[in-house]
Design a protein around this motif. Sequence first.
Motif, PDB file in Angstrom:
ATOM      1  N   ILE A  47       0.834  -1.200   0.000  1.00  0.00           N
ATOM      2  CA  ILE A  47       0.000   0.000   0.000  1.00  0.00           C
ATOM      3  C   ILE A  47       0.870   1.252   0.000  1.00  0.00           C
ATOM      4  CG2 ILE A  47      -1.637   1.363   1.395  1.00  0.00           C
ATOM      5  CD1 ILE A  47      -2.885  -1.248   2.322  1.00  0.00           C
ATOM      6  N   ASP A  48       0.420   2.247  -0.765  1.00  0.00           N
ATOM      7  CA  ASP A  48       1.006   3.590  -0.766  1.00  0.00           C
ATOM      8  C   ASP A  48       0.118   4.450   0.137  1.00  0.00           C
ATOM      9  OD1 ASP A  48       2.116   6.059  -1.363  1.00  0.00           O
ATOM     10  OD2 ASP A  48       1.160   6.217  -3.334  1.00  0.00           O
ATOM     11  N   ILE A  49       0.602   4.766   1.326  1.00  0.00           N
ATOM     12  CA  ILE A  49      -0.175   5.554   2.298  1.00  0.00           C
ATOM     13  C   ILE A  49      -0.061   7.026   1.903  1.00  0.00           C
ATOM     14  CG2 ILE A  49      -0.479   6.114   4.742  1.00  0.00           C
ATOM     15  CD1 ILE A  49       1.016   3.472   5.373  1.00  0.00           C
ATOM     16  N   ASP A  50      -1.161   7.598   1.450  1.00  0.00           N
ATOM     17  CA  ASP A  50      -1.146   8.885   0.757  1.00  0.00           C
ATOM     18  C   ASP A  50      -1.889   9.958   1.556  1.00  0.00           C
ATOM     19  OD1 ASP A  50      -1.184  10.955  -1.053  1.00  0.00           O
ATOM     20  OD2 ASP A  50      -2.183   9.848  -2.653  1.00  0.00           O
ATOM     21  N   SER A  51      -1.140  10.905   2.103  1.00  0.00           N
ATOM     22  CA  SER A  51      -1.755  12.015   2.832  1.00  0.00           C
ATOM     23  C   SER A  51      -0.724  13.138   3.009  1.00  0.00           C
ATOM     24  CB  SER A  51      -2.236  11.556   4.211  1.00  0.00           C
ATOM     25  OG  SER A  51      -2.711  12.646   4.975  1.00  0.00           O
ATOM     26  N   PRO A  52      -1.179  14.383   3.019  1.00  0.00           N
ATOM     27  CA  PRO A  52      -0.259  15.484   3.330  1.00  0.00           C
ATOM     28  C   PRO A  52      -0.093  15.688   4.837  1.00  0.00           C
ATOM     29  CG  PRO A  52      -2.417  16.349   2.779  1.00  0.00           C
ATOM     30  CD  PRO A  52      -2.504  14.870   2.588  1.00  0.00           C
ATOM     31  N   ASN A  53      -0.840  14.917   5.619  1.00  0.00           N
ATOM     32  CA  ASN A  53      -0.880  15.083   7.072  1.00  0.00           C
ATOM     33  C   ASN A  53       0.084  14.113   7.755  1.00  0.00           C
ATOM     34  OD1 ASN A  53      -1.580  14.985   9.821  1.00  0.00           O
ATOM     35  ND2 ASN A  53      -3.695  15.569   9.390  1.00  0.00           N
ATOM     36  N   PRO A  54       1.134  14.594   8.438  1.00  0.00           N
ATOM     37  CA  PRO A  54       2.104  13.698   9.085  1.00  0.00           C
ATOM     38  C   PRO A  54       1.467  12.763  10.111  1.00  0.00           C
ATOM     39  CG  PRO A  54       2.972  15.934   8.995  1.00  0.00           C
ATOM     40  CD  PRO A  54       1.544  16.017   8.559  1.00  0.00           C
ATOM     41  N   GLU A  55       0.453  13.241  10.843  1.00  0.00           N
ATOM     42  CA  GLU A  55      -0.196  12.397  11.848  1.00  0.00           C
ATOM     43  C   GLU A  55      -0.906  11.216  11.182  1.00  0.00           C
ATOM     44  OE1 GLU A  55      -0.446  15.763  11.854  1.00  0.00           O
ATOM     45  OE2 GLU A  55       0.895  16.064  13.572  1.00  0.00           O
ATOM     46  N   VAL A  56      -1.502  11.468  10.038  1.00  0.00           N
ATOM     47  CA  VAL A  56      -2.187  10.403   9.302  1.00  0.00           C
ATOM     48  C   VAL A  56      -1.168   9.397   8.765  1.00  0.00           C
ATOM     49  CG1 VAL A  56      -3.595   9.879   7.268  1.00  0.00           C
ATOM     50  CG2 VAL A  56      -4.136  11.868   8.695  1.00  0.00           C
ATOM     51  N   LEU A  57      -0.060   9.897   8.234  1.00  0.00           N
ATOM     52  CA  LEU A  57       0.988   9.016   7.720  1.00  0.00           C
ATOM     53  C   LEU A  57       1.538   8.118   8.822  1.00  0.00           C
ATOM     54  CD1 LEU A  57       2.971  11.453   5.373  1.00  0.00           C
ATOM     55  CD2 LEU A  57       1.339   9.678   4.693  1.00  0.00           C
ATOM     56  N   GLU A  58       1.764   8.694  10.000  1.00  0.00           N
ATOM     57  CA  GLU A  58       2.308   7.880  11.099  1.00  0.00           C
ATOM     58  C   GLU A  58       1.300   6.852  11.579  1.00  0.00           C
ATOM     59  OE1 GLU A  58       5.061   7.699  14.885  1.00  0.00           O
ATOM     60  OE2 GLU A  58       4.441   9.729  14.326  1.00  0.00           O
ATOM     61  N   ALA A  59       0.037   7.263  11.721  1.00  0.00           N
ATOM     62  CA  ALA A  59      -0.987   6.319  12.166  1.00  0.00           C
ATOM     63  C   ALA A  59      -1.096   5.152  11.194  1.00  0.00           C
ATOM     64  CB  ALA A  59      -2.334   7.031  12.291  1.00  0.00           C
ATOM     65  N   GLY A  60      -1.044   5.460   9.904  1.00  0.00           N
ATOM     66  CA  GLY A  60      -1.121   4.399   8.899  1.00  0.00           C
ATOM     67  C   GLY A  60       0.097   3.509   8.898  1.00  0.00           C
ATOM     68  N   ALA A  61       1.275   4.107   8.969  1.00  0.00           N
ATOM     69  CA  ALA A  61       2.517   3.324   8.952  1.00  0.00           C
ATOM     70  C   ALA A  61       2.607   2.406  10.166  1.00  0.00           C
ATOM     71  CB  ALA A  61       3.722   4.256   8.902  1.00  0.00           C
ATOM     72  N   ARG A  62       2.048   2.838  11.280  1.00  0.00           N
ATOM     73  CA  ARG A  62       2.144   2.036  12.510  1.00  0.00           C
ATOM     74  C   ARG A  62       1.317   0.756  12.425  1.00  0.00           C
ATOM     75  NH1 ARG A  62       4.340   3.079  17.297  1.00  0.00           N
ATOM     76  NH2 ARG A  62       3.703   1.817  19.092  1.00  0.00           N
ATOM     77  N   VAL A  63       0.106   0.854  11.897  1.00  0.00           N
ATOM     78  CA  VAL A  63      -0.759  -0.330  11.853  1.00  0.00           C
ATOM     79  C   VAL A  63      -0.533  -1.166  10.597  1.00  0.00           C
ATOM     80  CG1 VAL A  63      -2.542   0.800  13.215  1.00  0.00           C
ATOM     81  CG2 VAL A  63      -2.705   0.852  10.721  1.00  0.00           C
ATOM     82  N   TYR A  64       0.260  -0.660   9.668  1.00  0.00           N
ATOM     83  CA  TYR A  64       0.473  -1.366   8.407  1.00  0.00           C
ATOM     84  C   TYR A  64       1.295  -2.629   8.631  1.00  0.00           C
ATOM     85  CZ  TYR A  64       1.827  -2.217   3.576  1.00  0.00           C
ATOM     86  OH  TYR A  64       2.035  -2.794   2.352  1.00  0.00           O
ATOM     87  N   ASN A  65       0.880  -3.714   8.009  1.00  0.00           N
ATOM     88  CA  ASN A  65       1.591  -4.987   8.123  1.00  0.00           C
ATOM     89  C   ASN A  65       2.485  -5.177   6.906  1.00  0.00           C
ATOM     90  OD1 ASN A  65       2.479  -7.525   8.765  1.00  0.00           O
ATOM     91  ND2 ASN A  65       0.492  -8.528   8.634  1.00  0.00           N
ATOM     92  N   GLY A  66       3.734  -4.732   7.016  1.00  0.00           N
ATOM     93  CA  GLY A  66       4.672  -4.825   5.913  1.00  0.00           C
ATOM     94  C   GLY A  66       5.599  -3.618   5.885  1.00  0.00           C
ATOM     95  N   LYS A  67       6.175  -3.363   4.736  1.00  0.00           N
ATOM     96  CA  LYS A  67       7.023  -2.173   4.516  1.00  0.00           C
ATOM     97  C   LYS A  67       6.241  -1.236   3.606  1.00  0.00           C
ATOM     98  CE  LYS A  67      11.414  -0.711   2.379  1.00  0.00           C
ATOM     99  NZ  LYS A  67      12.357  -0.269   3.390  1.00  0.00           N
TER     100      LYS A  67
END
Length: 799
Positions: free
Chosen positions: A383-403
Motif C-alpha cells: 500500500i502507498d499511504i497517501d496524505s499530506p498530514n504527518p499524523e495520518v501518515l504515522e498512524a497508517g505506517a504504525r498499523v500497516y503490516n509490511g514495509k
Amino acid sequence: MSVKEIFDNKFLFFDGAMGTMLQKEGLQVGELPETLNITNPDIIKKIHQQYIEAGADVVTTNTFGANELKYSSSKYSVEEVITAGVKIAKEAAGDKFVALDLGPTGQVMEPTGTLSFEAAYELFKKQVIIGEKAGADLILIETMTDLYEAKAAILAAKENSSLPVFCTMTFQQNGRTLMGTDPKTMVFVLEGLGVDALGINCSLGPKELLPIVEEILKYASIPVMVQPNAGLPRYDGEKTVYDITKEDFSKFIKIMAEKGGTIFGGCCGTNPDFIREVKEVLADLTPLEIEAKKYAAVCSSTETVILGEKVNIIGERINPTGKPKYREELKENSVNYIKTQAVKQKEEGASIIDLNVGLPEINEEEMMIKAIKTVQKVVQLPIDIDSPNPEVLEAGARVYNGKPMINSVNGKEENMKKIFPIVKKYGGCVIALTIDEDGIPSTCEGRVKIAEKIIDTARKYGIDKKDIIIDCLALTVSAQQKEVLETVKAIKIIKEKLGVRTVLGVSNISFGMPQRGILNKTFLAMALQAGLDLPIMNPADEGMKEIIYAFEVLSNVDKDGKDYINKYGVKSSEKGEGKAEKNISKEDSTKKKDLKQIIIDGMEEEAIQATEELLKTTEPMEVVNSYVIPALDTVGDEYEAEEIFLPQLIQSAETVKKSFEVIKKSISSKGEKNIEKGRIVLATVKGDIHDIGKNIVKVLLENYGFDVIDLGKDVPIEKVVETVKENNIKLVGLSALMTTTVTNMKKTIEALRENNLDCKVFVGGAVLNESYAEMIGADFYARDARESVKIAEEIFTQI
C-alpha cells in the motif's frame, strides 16, 4: 566491547535449546518452564553455565513465554519471572552477553485472530521494560510466525529501550512462515524497522533451512542469525528424538557461514555439545564482510515489490478527488468503495495500491487506519499511504503490516523535519515531491536541485537513498505546456545522476484537454523512456498498459517478450488487437460479481447482500452447492498451490460464515432442517500451553460451517473423553507444540479407544509429522489448518 562492535571481526555464538536441556533435568509435563527461574534457579544457572563453557558468547534468558497472557493464572508475576531469569543469566554469563528472550504471545493477531496490534505491543512493552531494568544486554525476539506480531515486538523494544534488537522468524518447509511471509519480505520489513540482526530459528534442521538462509543472505544488509533445530524430530514410542549429529549440524552451519551468516546457535534438540562443535568448526573461518544491498522494495506481509526491476503500476483510484460516490462513503464511515476498488485494481494489474482518504469533514487518521486494515484483509499488494498530514501518515505506517510506501515528503525544511522521522521509524519507502518553499520549479535543473536536497537531508535521518522515490511532478499541458518536457528531462537526470527510483501521476498531464487518453499514453511513453519506474495510473486503462508491455519488450526488461506474448499472443484475433479488449475491460469493471467470486475475494458485506439476493430465486441448498462449496474449493486449491496464504484463506472462510448465517436464517424461517456439517472437539493436550495452531484450526473449521467445541489448552485426558462421550462426537482434533507433550497426545488417543468411543482423531503441531501420527495411533495427520478442514469434510461426508 558491545554486541554491535563484534560483528565486524568475528562470529557471534548464541546458546542452544533451553527446553531440551530442561527435559533432561526433569521438567514436569505442563509446568511453565519460566517459573523454574523462581522455584529452581540452580537448574537454569547450570544450563547457562554449560553453554558458556561450550563457547557461547550470548546466553538467552529463560523467559520465552513470560507474557501476561500465558501467566494470567500463574501465582508468579511476569515481572518476578523475567527479573529472576535475567539475574540468573547474568550470574552465569560473567563477561559474556545476556539476551532477553521474547517469544510469541500465543494468540492470533487481527484480522486473522482477535489480538490487536496495540494489545500485542503492550504485552511486549512490559517484558522489554522489565528485562532492560534487570540488566539484559540485548533483546532477542524469536520463533515468530506472524510478521505483524514481530513488528509489534520490535516497536515495543525500540521505543522502550536502548538495547540492540535481534529478531528471528520460523519458516515451514514451503519456505514461508505460518502466516505466509517469505524470507525476502521478512528481510525488507525487519531491516526497515531497524533491527540489528535478523534471521531464522527453530522450524527445521540446518540442511532444510539452507535454501531459506541463502534467500535471506541475498537480500540482507545486516548480520544474519541462524538457530536451527537438531534436524527433524521423530517419535521413538516413548519420547521425541532428533537424529542429526553435532558433526552434521556444524557441517551445514559452516556452509551458511561461508555464504555470509555471522550469528549462530541452536534450537530444539541441540545442547552444549552442538555449540562447542560449531565453534570449533568455524574457528579458522573469517566472516564475510556484510554487503549493503541496493534493493528498493515495498511489501505487504506476503508479497514484495522490488522497485526498478520492471515498471510497476500504482493504482490511483482510491482517492476522493473527483469521485463523489467515494466522498459520500467516507463521510458515512464506509469502506465498501475502498475494498471494492482495491480488489478491482489488483485484478487489473496494479502492483501497489494508493490509499488516500483525505476529506476535511472526517477524522482522516481514524479512517486511514480503518482503510489500511480493510485493504490488507482483501488484497496482498503493498500500500502507498497517501496524505499530506504527518499524523495520518504515522498512524497508517504504525498499523500497516509490511514495509509501506509513504506519500509524501517535499523539499520544504519543515515538511522534511516532520516526515523523515516517520519514514525512518517505520522503515518505509517515501515518495518525494520536487517542490519547496518557492513552489514547483519551472526548469529541470530546479527540480533536480530539490531532489538532491531531499536525498541529502534524508541521509542525515539515516534514510538510504534506495528508499527515496522522486516525483518530478506532471503539470497540466493545458496550462503549463513548456514545462512538460522539463518534467521528462528531470526524470532522466535524476535516474542517471542521483540513482534513485522515480514516480509520476501520469494522467495529471491531460486535465482540461479533449481525448485525454491520447495525451496520457504518449506522455507515459516519454516518461518511461526517460526512466520512470512507477506510474500512478488507472490500472484498468488498457491503452496505458499496452504502452508498458511494449516498452518492456523494446527495452529488454521483458526477456524474450514472454509477458507481451502471454498478454497479446494468445487468441489475439479474438481480442480485437486492443480496441475490443478495452471494451471488455470496461464491461468487466462494471459487471456485478457472483457470490462465488465474492467469497474468493473475501468481501464479507457483499457476500451478505449477494446471498440475500440469490435466495429470492434459489433454494438455500442450491446456493450452498452451486456457489459456496465451489468457492471454498477454489480458495482451498489456491492455498495449496501457494497462490494465497493463511490470512487470505481465513478471510474467505469468514466471508462464507457471513453467507451461511443468511442461509441458515432463510432455512429456519421456512421451518426446514438447518445446515449442520458436524460437531468437532479440539484440544491442546495436557501439559501443553501453546494453542496458536489449534486456535487457527478452530477459526477455519467454524468458518467452513463446522460446530467446534474448543476445550482450550493443557486439557486433562479425562475431560477430552468425557466431552466426546457426552456429545456423541465423531471427530476429535488434538494439538501439541512441545516435544514433551506428544506422550500425552498418545495417552489421550488410547483413552478414547479404551472407552470404545466411536470417533476419529486427527493430530497436528510443530513437533508432529505423518509417522508420528501413525505411531501414536491417530487416524489422520493435519499438516496445517486447511488439511484439518479436508479431514472434517471427509469424515462427515461418510456419516
